[in-house]
Motif scaffolding. Structure first.
Motif, PDB file in Angstrom:
ATOM      1  N   GLN A   1       0.765  -1.059  -0.024  1.00 45.51           N
ATOM      2  CA  GLN A   1      -0.023   0.035  -0.186  1.00 45.51           C
ATOM      3  C   GLN A   1       0.900   1.347  -0.061  1.00 45.51           C
ATOM      4  N   ARG A   2       1.959   1.258   0.676  1.00 44.44           N
ATOM      5  CA  ARG A   2       2.872   2.371   0.712  1.00 44.44           C
ATOM      6  C   ARG A   2       3.370   2.525  -0.458  1.00 44.44           C
ATOM      7  N   ILE A   3       4.023   1.655  -1.250  1.00 46.93           N
ATOM      8  CA  ILE A   3       4.712   1.717  -2.332  1.00 46.93           C
ATOM      9  C   ILE A   3       4.022   2.121  -3.463  1.00 46.93           C
ATOM     10  N   LYS A   4       2.514   1.805  -3.513  1.00 46.71           N
ATOM     11  CA  LYS A   4       1.713   2.345  -4.378  1.00 46.71           C
ATOM     12  C   LYS A   4       1.167   3.697  -4.356  1.00 46.71           C
ATOM     13  N   GLU A   5       1.085   4.279  -3.044  1.00 47.05           N
ATOM     14  CA  GLU A   5       0.854   5.608  -2.675  1.00 47.05           C
ATOM     15  C   GLU A   5       2.046   6.662  -2.888  1.00 47.05           C
ATOM     16  N   GLN A   6       3.334   6.053  -2.805  1.00 43.61           N
ATOM     17  CA  GLN A   6       4.510   6.661  -3.221  1.00 43.61           C
ATOM     18  C   GLN A   6       4.742   7.018  -4.803  1.00 43.61           C
ATOM     19  N   ALA A   7       4.360   5.870  -5.307  1.00 47.82           N
ATOM     20  CA  ALA A   7       4.376   6.006  -6.916  1.00 47.82           C
ATOM     21  C   ALA A   7       3.299   6.947  -7.280  1.00 47.82           C
ATOM     22  N   ALA A   8       2.111   6.812  -6.748  1.00 45.20           N
ATOM     23  CA  ALA A   8       1.107   7.966  -7.299  1.00 45.20           C
ATOM     24  C   ALA A   8       1.735   9.128  -6.961  1.00 45.20           C
TER      25      ALA A   8
ATOM     26  N   ARG B   1      16.286   4.933 -10.465  1.00 41.83           N
ATOM     27  CA  ARG B   1      14.899   5.575 -10.593  1.00 41.83           C
ATOM     28  C   ARG B   1      14.076   4.933 -11.765  1.00 41.83           C
ATOM     29  N   LEU B   2      12.878   4.447 -11.172  1.00 38.94           N
ATOM     30  CA  LEU B   2      12.199   3.742 -12.400  1.00 38.94           C
ATOM     31  C   LEU B   2      10.636   4.415 -12.312  1.00 38.94           C
ATOM     32  N   TYR B   3      10.533   5.030 -13.613  1.00 38.40           N
ATOM     33  CA  TYR B   3       9.250   5.792 -13.760  1.00 38.40           C
ATOM     34  C   TYR B   3       8.074   5.018 -14.289  1.00 38.40           C
ATOM     35  N   LEU B   4       6.844   5.538 -13.788  1.00 42.65           N
ATOM     36  CA  LEU B   4       5.585   4.642 -13.806  1.00 42.65           C
ATOM     37  C   LEU B   4       4.553   5.715 -14.499  1.00 42.65           C
ATOM     38  N   PRO B   5       4.892   5.965 -15.743  1.00 41.31           N
ATOM     39  CA  PRO B   5       3.902   6.876 -16.423  1.00 41.31           C
ATOM     40  C   PRO B   5       2.305   6.322 -16.510  1.00 41.31           C
ATOM     41  N   ASP B   6       1.887   5.164 -16.231  1.00 43.97           N
ATOM     42  CA  ASP B   6       0.644   4.808 -16.297  1.00 43.97           C
ATOM     43  C   ASP B   6       0.016   4.789 -14.937  1.00 43.97           C
ATOM     44  N   ILE B   7       0.972   5.352 -13.744  1.00 48.97           N
ATOM     45  CA  ILE B   7       0.402   5.356 -12.375  1.00 48.97           C
ATOM     46  C   ILE B   7      -1.122   6.165 -12.319  1.00 48.97           C
ATOM     47  N   HIS B   8      -1.011   7.231 -13.167  1.00 43.55           N
ATOM     48  CA  HIS B   8      -2.249   8.181 -12.986  1.00 43.55           C
ATOM     49  C   HIS B   8      -3.175   8.008 -14.588  1.00 43.55           C
TER      50      HIS B   8
ATOM     51  N   ARG C   1      -4.766  -0.191 -16.802  1.00 45.13           N
ATOM     52  CA  ARG C   1      -3.317   0.254 -17.116  1.00 45.13           C
ATOM     53  C   ARG C   1      -3.066   0.921 -15.682  1.00 45.13           C
ATOM     54  N   ARG C   2      -3.748   1.392 -15.038  1.00 48.07           N
ATOM     55  CA  ARG C   2      -3.385   2.042 -13.592  1.00 48.07           C
ATOM     56  C   ARG C   2      -3.109   0.735 -12.869  1.00 48.07           C
ATOM     57  N   ALA C   3      -3.584  -0.421 -12.625  1.00 47.20           N
ATOM     58  CA  ALA C   3      -3.743  -1.221 -11.950  1.00 47.20           C
ATOM     59  C   ALA C   3      -2.403  -2.098 -12.243  1.00 47.20           C
ATOM     60  N   GLY C   4      -1.970  -1.846 -13.807  1.00 45.24           N
ATOM     61  CA  GLY C   4      -0.639  -2.466 -14.015  1.00 45.24           C
ATOM     62  C   GLY C   4       0.395  -1.839 -13.330  1.00 45.24           C
ATOM     63  N   ALA C   5       0.470  -0.414 -13.583  1.00 46.00           N
ATOM     64  CA  ALA C   5       1.562   0.383 -13.081  1.00 46.00           C
ATOM     65  C   ALA C   5       1.557   0.170 -11.547  1.00 46.00           C
ATOM     66  N   GLU C   6       0.745  -0.233 -10.674  1.00 45.74           N
ATOM     67  CA  GLU C   6       0.607  -0.433  -9.447  1.00 45.74           C
ATOM     68  C   GLU C   6       1.399  -1.762  -9.249  1.00 45.74           C
ATOM     69  N   ARG C   7       0.988  -2.680  -9.881  1.00 45.89           N
ATOM     70  CA  ARG C   7       1.715  -3.972  -9.895  1.00 45.89           C
ATOM     71  C   ARG C   7       3.157  -3.879  -9.993  1.00 45.89           C
ATOM     72  N   VAL C   8       3.495  -2.853 -11.230  1.00 45.52           N
ATOM     73  CA  VAL C   8       4.997  -2.755 -11.323  1.00 45.52           C
ATOM     74  C   VAL C   8       5.541  -2.097 -10.087  1.00 45.52           C
ATOM     75  N   ALA C   9       4.934  -1.004  -9.475  1.00 46.16           N
ATOM     76  CA  ALA C   9       5.539  -0.287  -8.361  1.00 46.16           C
ATOM     77  C   ALA C   9       5.892  -1.115  -7.335  1.00 46.16           C
ATOM     78  N   ILE C  10       4.976  -2.110  -7.248  1.00 47.54           N
ATOM     79  CA  ILE C  10       5.524  -3.182  -6.039  1.00 47.54           C
ATOM     80  C   ILE C  10       6.554  -4.062  -6.439  1.00 47.54           C
ATOM     81  N   ASN C  11       6.615  -4.419  -7.501  1.00 42.14           N
ATOM     82  CA  ASN C  11       7.896  -5.282  -7.877  1.00 42.14           C
ATOM     83  C   ASN C  11       9.209  -4.780  -8.274  1.00 42.14           C
ATOM     84  N   ALA C  12       8.870  -3.510  -8.963  1.00 39.79           N
ATOM     85  CA  ALA C  12      10.271  -2.824  -9.571  1.00 39.79           C
ATOM     86  C   ALA C  12      11.271  -2.661  -8.724  1.00 39.79           C
ATOM     87  N   PRO C  13      10.999  -2.202  -7.243  1.00 41.31           N
ATOM     88  CA  PRO C  13      12.227  -2.069  -6.339  1.00 41.31           C
ATOM     89  C   PRO C  13      12.887  -3.386  -6.159  1.00 41.31           C
TER      90      PRO C  13
END
Length: 927
Positions: free
Chosen positions: A800-807, A819-826, A832-844
């Protein structure tokens, strides 16, 4: 990391723009309204939908396969209006200049090309956005495929299709066939409109079932349905979008051919002036001069930097200051070469580039060398051009002999673009290129990993200048000439520009880095490039006889499988023919087809997913799957690897791409060592051919559960931390927690479930994905996930914390600051937004694992040199290092290697790193 593929129905855009726009004309009277409308829509689309890959697809001229099915197809369509025709001819070239790949494929329609690309993107796990106003495209919508209509601001996902048409995406073909299409002259059921078609499909489920129950439908519309029954299968075929086209001739590099590029500003400015698009002309000239972003929507640069709340100077890529003048010179005389040597003796840093005969760095030969001394000042030394192209050239060996002290001087800093390649070229002539001080490609990779890193793109983005392309000098395809045949004047301009631009760009990018980025660039990426050069140079010994034997055995197994398949089918047939397989499975053998996926042509699919489903109950599909798997293994590895052995070294030399995967992972090609299968016995046997020479052994060191360990650190979950700190089996521990039993009582099936949950959740897997992976129902999967998070609350908090940080910030970071950008987070689209959130969790986690293995490569390489060992690093595959070790050094390597790899976290991880070491005569034994 999820990629996004943006596909545009160019033909649909053209007609819609033509009818929507007021008539405009260029100064010479050429109509331009439709052009302006299409370009404007593309501009808006590129700004609204951040993407990695894209294409605009147009219909080819003439008839297509649907006319063969039905000669009256589109017979009622009026011809293209005269004022639209010249615009249609100009549009593809303008779109290409804007940085969009363009496809026009004969004998099919744009819809079919888009459908095929969408399915390919979906198969890669990408998100696909299709921009069109064509309702037929709704049949392509899925969890990963979305439609957007820029004119109506409408977005259709699976729920949107249901709401708009009253049917699911998988029923759209049936829906369209029932209604027919007056515009395309597709026959349907008379008086059957959208409501009737949706009503029938809601009641009967499919077109086939509607046809089967036609007699039950009363009234006039029922009579019309019965009258239409003979033609409905044809209508179904006509409205079905093909998704299995062979596009290899159009896309030689597959989907990679569709990577988005930077607009060609200088050429666009010329075209805008000719077409009298004055606002765009002014804006293009400003962008070209000042570099304030991408006029046609490389908005993700600005968007992401703005999301990250960077300093204003980082919101858009700044343009490096241009030199007052250009001074590019040829060195073809002894006097000029002597002057060059004098300048080199005084220089502290140079830009350098080579022109060669091949992209195969281990076997390419020199054609020329370019050297830049400062922005705008560079020379080119032709050494291998044909006498016709360059009559006067210095002797290659004499030049290299006198350049060697400067090239090998570590105090003379060398800057380039993908310098690892140039290192190989000089090494081919026994020159060690020392003093590697910078690489524009790697500098770009640190600052903007989500963008392209080719010199052409970098020059457009950071110098505001177009480059001379290789194709503009040498052509392409069958008519392409060698660079050795390029005349001196053109060769000097092209080659000197490469060295000059690399020098300028690297310096410019270095100034934009913060301390963390500069540290990663100088102390990780640049040193790793040196390790990769060494590994590529070392290569790996291949046992050709072993592969020949494996190919022979696989051939025998394939023959036996074919014979067994013929016996079950009761006749010989082509196992690779979908049509014949359909006839055997669903015709002759009568296997029920209910619930099975259909092809674009209306038949039952025989793809891998369908065969896996059928293989649970029937032997023939299982045999077909085994046959396909073994055939791929044979053609891709056991047959092909011997052909890739370097005749000079007797080894295979892969190429490691360092600036491709945005998480920092390496990519291997020619051959791809990362894709050698390990889940089957036959696949693992291929590794047996990767061997050590007599007197040496293969040593493999693999990080154990590295991403789960990183998850434990990032989440701070006490139970996870305790498990790793105590050296427990984490999957057994998870099984005990989730199933509520003691670790000693956990059985193999429970541990398997736990392993799937552990790895699935760090990739953001939800209940549906987990249910599919474990073969259980969704409710059971949800219960497993709920129990997991109840036992590991720190993991839930982290997610939850990393998704909020990404947003909030628009990016996430690795433990070391990548640094790993997440253009679809918004993104407006929920998928697409859910996909970006999944990436936000795993990318770090994935990115940190990449950083750790790179640090390990550097430290291991340094240790081998400092201790004077003869052991060699020969491969890197995911979280594994592979070495070739003389037997006399084996004990020392087995002891020291895991210790070095475990120490690279540098106190940054709160759990221990563990590297497991194996030894053998070949890779299979060691792994």
């Amino acid at each position: 990391m999820s990629q996004t593929l943006l596909l545009v129905d160019g033909s649909s855009y053209l007609y819609r723009a033509f009818h929507a726009m007021a008539p405009l004309t260029a100064p010479d009277g050429t109509p331009t309204g439709a052009l302006y409308g299409v370009l404007n829509m593309l501009r808006r689309l590129r700004a609204d939908y951040v993407h990695d890959y894209c294409a605009v697809v147009f219909d080819a001229k003439g008839k297509n396969f649907r006319h063969e099915l039905y000669p009256d197809y589109k017979a009622t369509r009026p011809p293209m209006p005269d004022e639209l025709r010249p615009q249609a001819e100009m549009l593809p070239d303008l779109v290409r200049l804007m940085g969009w790949p363009v496809l026009v494929v004969p004998d099919v329609e744009a819809d079919d090309v888009i459908g095929t690309l969408a399915k390919q993107g979906e198969a890669e796990g990408w998100d696909v956005v299709i921009s069109t106003g064509d309702k037929d495209m709704a049949q392509l919508v899925s969890q990963h495929v979305t439609l957007v209509n820029t004119m109506s601001n409408e977005t259709l996902d699976t729920e949107g299709v249901q709401n708009k048409f009253g049917v699911r995406p998988d029923q759209i073909i049936d829906y369209l066939a029932l209604m027919g299409d007056k515009v395309d002259n597709v026959p349907g059921v008379e008086k059957c409109g959208p409501k009737t078609a949706a009503k029938w499909l809601a009641q009967y489920g499919s077109l086939q079932n509607v046809m089967d129950h036609a007699a039950e439908i009363k009234g006039k519309v029922g009579e019309h349905l019965q009258a239409a029954l003979p033609q409905l299968p044809l209508s179904y075929q006509l409205v079905t979008i093909k998704t299995d086209l062979d596009l290899h001739s159009e896309l030689s590099d597959g989907l990679e051919s569709l990577r988005r590029t930077t607009p060609k500003w200088s050429q666009l400015a010329v075209e805008f002036k000719r077409l009298n698009f004055r606002t765009w002309l002014k804006e293009a000239e400003e962008r070209l001069h000042e570099g304030n972003g991408d006029l046609f929507g490389a908005a993700h640069i600005g968007e992401q930097a703005a999301l990250a709340e960077e300093k204003p100077s980082k919101n858009t890529p700044a343009i490096a200051e241009a030199p007052a003048k250009l001074d590019y010179q040829a060195v073809t005389t002894e006097a000029r070469f002597a002057d060059l040597l004098t300048k080199l003796a005084k220089a502290e840093a140079i830009g350098i580039d080579t022109e060669t005969t091949s992209l195969d760095a281990m076997q390419a030969q020199l054609v020329g060398i370019s050297i830049a001394f400062q922005p705008g000042e560079a020379v080119y030394i032709p050494l291998g051009h044909t006498p016709t192209a360059v009559p006067e050239q210095l002797d290659l060996h004499n030049v290299l002999g006198r350049l060697k002290p400067h090239l090998e001087n570590p105090a003379l800093k060398k800057i380039g673009q993908n310098l690892k390649y140039d290192q190989h070229i000089f090494a081919n002539y026994d020159i060690a290129l020392n003093g590697i001080g910078g690489d524009a490609m790697l500098a770009s990779y640190i600052l903007e990993s989500h963008l392209g890193h080719g010199l052409d793109e970098l020059a457009e983005r950071h110098l505001g200048l177009p480059t001379i392309t290789y194709e503009s000098l040498c052509g392409k395809g069958a008519k392409q000439i060698s660079f050795a045949d390029v005349a001196l004047e053109q060769a000097v301009e092209y080659a000197a520009q490469d060295a000059d631009f690399a020098l300028r760009i690297e310096s410019h990018l270095l100034q934009q880095m913060d301390d963390k980025q500069r540290d990663m660039y100088q102390n990780m990426e640049l040193p790793v490039a040196q390790v990769l050069f060494m590994m590529e140079r070392n290569g790996v010994l291949i046992d050709k006889n072993e592969l020949t034997q494996q190919s022979h055995e696989l051939g025998s197994e394939l023959l036996a499988l074919e014979t067994e398949a013929y016996e079950i089918a009761g006749q010989p047939f082509n196992l690779n023919s979908p049509k014949q397989l359909q006839e055997i499975l669903f015709g002759k053998m009568g296997i029920p087809t209910k619930g099975l996926k259909k092809t674009a042509g209306g038949g039952i699919s025989t793809n891998e997913a369908v065969l896996e489903q059928l293989a649970l109950d029937y032997p023939l599909p299982k045999i077909i799957l085994q046959n396909r798997s073994l055939a791929k293994l044979k053609s891709t590895y056991t047959d092909k690897l011997p052909e890739m052995i370097n005749p000079q070294t007797g080894r295979v030399h892969t190429t490691y791409a360092q600036a491709v995967v945005i998480t920092g992972r390496l990519a291997s090609s020619n051959p791809n060592l990362q894709n050698i299968p390990i889940r089957t016995e036959e696949g693992r046997r291929v590794r047996r051919a990767f061997t050590a020479p007599e007197g040496s052994r293969i040593v493999s060191a693999d990080y154990s559960q590295i991403e789960l360990r990183i998850m434990a650190h990032l989440s701070g979950d006490k139970t996870l931390l305790d498990a790793f700190q105590n050296g427990e089996d984490i999957h057994r521990r998870t099984a005990a927690e989730v199933f509520g039993v003691s670790p000693e009582s956990v059985n193999a099936e429970q541990r398997r479930y736990a392993k799937t949950i552990n790895f699935g959740l760090i990739y953001g897997m939800g209940q549906y994905g987990l249910a599919k992976s474990l073969g259980i129902d969704n409710l059971s999967a949800k219960n497993f996930i709920d129990r997991y998070f109840a036992r590991y609350p720190g993991v839930a908090d982290y997610m939850q914390r990393i998704k909020e940080q990404a947003a909030r910030e628009g990016f996430v970071e690795t433990l070391f600051g990548r640094r790993l950008y997440l253009p679809d987070i918004h993104a407006k689209n929920a998928n697409r937004r859910a996909g970006a959130e999944r990436v936000a969790i795993n990318a770090p986690m994935q990115g940190t694992a990449s950083d750790l293995i790179k640090r390990a490569m550097i430290d291991v390489a340094d240790w081998l040199v400092s201790d004077g060992l003869k052991s060699k690093l020969i491969m890197q595959v995911h979280d594994e290092l592979v070495l070739e070790v003389p037997e006399a050094e084996l004990a020392a390597v087995e002891q020291k290697l895991p210790a070095i790899m475990a120490a690279v976290a540098d106190g940054k991880l709160s759990v221990p790193l563990v590297a497991e070491v194996g030894t053998g005569a070949n890779w299979e034994e060691a792994h």
